[in-house]
Design a protein around this motif. Sequence first.
Motif, short mmCIF file in Angstrom:
data_model
loop_
_atom_site.label_atom_id
_atom_site.label_comp_id
_atom_site.label_asym_id
_atom_site.label_seq_id
_atom_site.Cartn_x
_atom_site.Cartn_y
_atom_site.Cartn_z
N GLN A 40 0.86 -1.18 0.00
CA GLN A 40 0.00 0.00 0.00
C GLN A 40 0.89 1.23 0.00
O GLN A 40 1.99 1.22 0.55
CB GLN A 40 -0.90 0.05 1.23
CG GLN A 40 -2.06 -0.89 1.19
CD GLN A 40 -3.10 -0.54 2.24
OE1 GLN A 40 -2.83 0.11 3.22
NE2 GLN A 40 -4.32 -1.00 2.00
N THR A 42 0.49 5.60 0.57
CA THR A 42 -0.40 6.69 0.97
C THR A 42 0.26 8.02 0.64
O THR A 42 1.46 8.19 0.86
CB THR A 42 -0.69 6.60 2.48
OG1 THR A 42 -1.31 5.34 2.75
CG2 THR A 42 -1.63 7.71 2.93
N THR A 44 -0.47 12.35 0.95
CA THR A 44 -1.28 13.42 1.53
C THR A 44 -0.97 14.71 0.79
O THR A 44 0.20 15.00 0.51
CB THR A 44 -0.98 13.57 3.04
OG1 THR A 44 -1.27 12.33 3.68
CG2 THR A 44 -1.83 14.66 3.67
N THR A 51 -6.07 12.78 1.71
CA THR A 51 -5.15 11.65 1.82
C THR A 51 -5.70 10.52 0.96
O THR A 51 -6.89 10.18 1.05
CB THR A 51 -5.00 11.17 3.27
OG1 THR A 51 -4.48 12.26 4.05
CG2 THR A 51 -4.06 9.97 3.38
N VAL A 52 -4.83 9.95 0.12
CA VAL A 52 -5.23 8.87 -0.78
C VAL A 52 -4.34 7.66 -0.51
O VAL A 52 -3.13 7.79 -0.37
CB VAL A 52 -5.10 9.29 -2.26
CG1 VAL A 52 -5.43 8.12 -3.19
CG2 VAL A 52 -5.99 10.48 -2.56
N THR A 53 -4.95 6.49 -0.44
CA THR A 53 -4.23 5.24 -0.28
C THR A 53 -4.45 4.42 -1.54
O THR A 53 -5.57 4.31 -2.04
CB THR A 53 -4.72 4.45 0.95
OG1 THR A 53 -4.56 5.29 2.11
CG2 THR A 53 -3.93 3.17 1.15
N SER A 55 -3.01 0.79 -3.90
CA SER A 55 -2.32 -0.49 -3.98
C SER A 55 -2.07 -0.76 -5.46
O SER A 55 -2.53 0.00 -6.31
CB SER A 55 -3.17 -1.59 -3.35
OG SER A 55 -4.28 -1.87 -4.18
N GLN A 63 -9.51 10.09 1.92
CA GLN A 63 -10.01 10.74 3.12
C GLN A 63 -9.91 12.25 2.95
O GLN A 63 -8.94 12.76 2.38
CB GLN A 63 -9.18 10.31 4.34
CG GLN A 63 -9.28 8.83 4.64
CD GLN A 63 -8.36 8.43 5.78
OE1 GLN A 63 -7.35 9.06 6.04
NE2 GLN A 63 -8.74 7.36 6.45
N THR A 83 -3.10 14.32 -5.57
CA THR A 83 -2.79 13.41 -4.46
C THR A 83 -2.98 11.96 -4.89
O THR A 83 -2.17 11.09 -4.54
CB THR A 83 -3.67 13.74 -3.24
OG1 THR A 83 -3.55 15.13 -2.95
CG2 THR A 83 -3.25 12.93 -2.03
N ALA A 87 -0.11 8.94 -4.92
CA ALA A 87 -0.28 7.64 -4.25
C ALA A 87 -0.11 6.49 -5.24
O ALA A 87 0.56 5.50 -4.94
CB ALA A 87 -1.65 7.57 -3.56
#
Length: 146
Positions: A40, A42, A44, A51-53, A55, A63, A83, A87
């Motif tokens: 993963q 992340t 910001t 905030t982006v996560t 994979s 978020q 963002t 990520a």
Amino acid sequence: MPADLDDLQRKLEALKEAGRRAEERMGDFGRMREQISELQATATSADRSVTVTASPGGVTGIQFTQDALRQSPAQLSSTVLSTLQQAVAEAARKQAEIVQEYVPESNVRERVLRTQDELFGAPTNQPQADPADDDDFPDSFLDGGR
């Protein structure tokens, strides 16, 4: 006749060694696949409002803070997009690092960095590989990548 027997013995040993290398390589690829599936990244935004996560399969979460909701739609869209790109790019770099570890004869890391540089203009600080060299992986597990 004994020379033929010796030759057959050498061939049998070579075949056993090739089988051992293939089993080892398959185990390596299983570990690589597991590491990639757990990966993963992340990112910001600079203003810390988004905030982006991500994979290797794509975005897994976004978020927003209350500050994000105070932005204009165009500003929020721009913040989310940049963002998100950060990520996803980081997830791709991490995946390339894992692949490079298990397939050191490849130039996957350099290719990912070069592509990201072309798309986003981010400096990679990595040596550039020859783009014509796309034959990075061994043709066969049995030849040990040689």
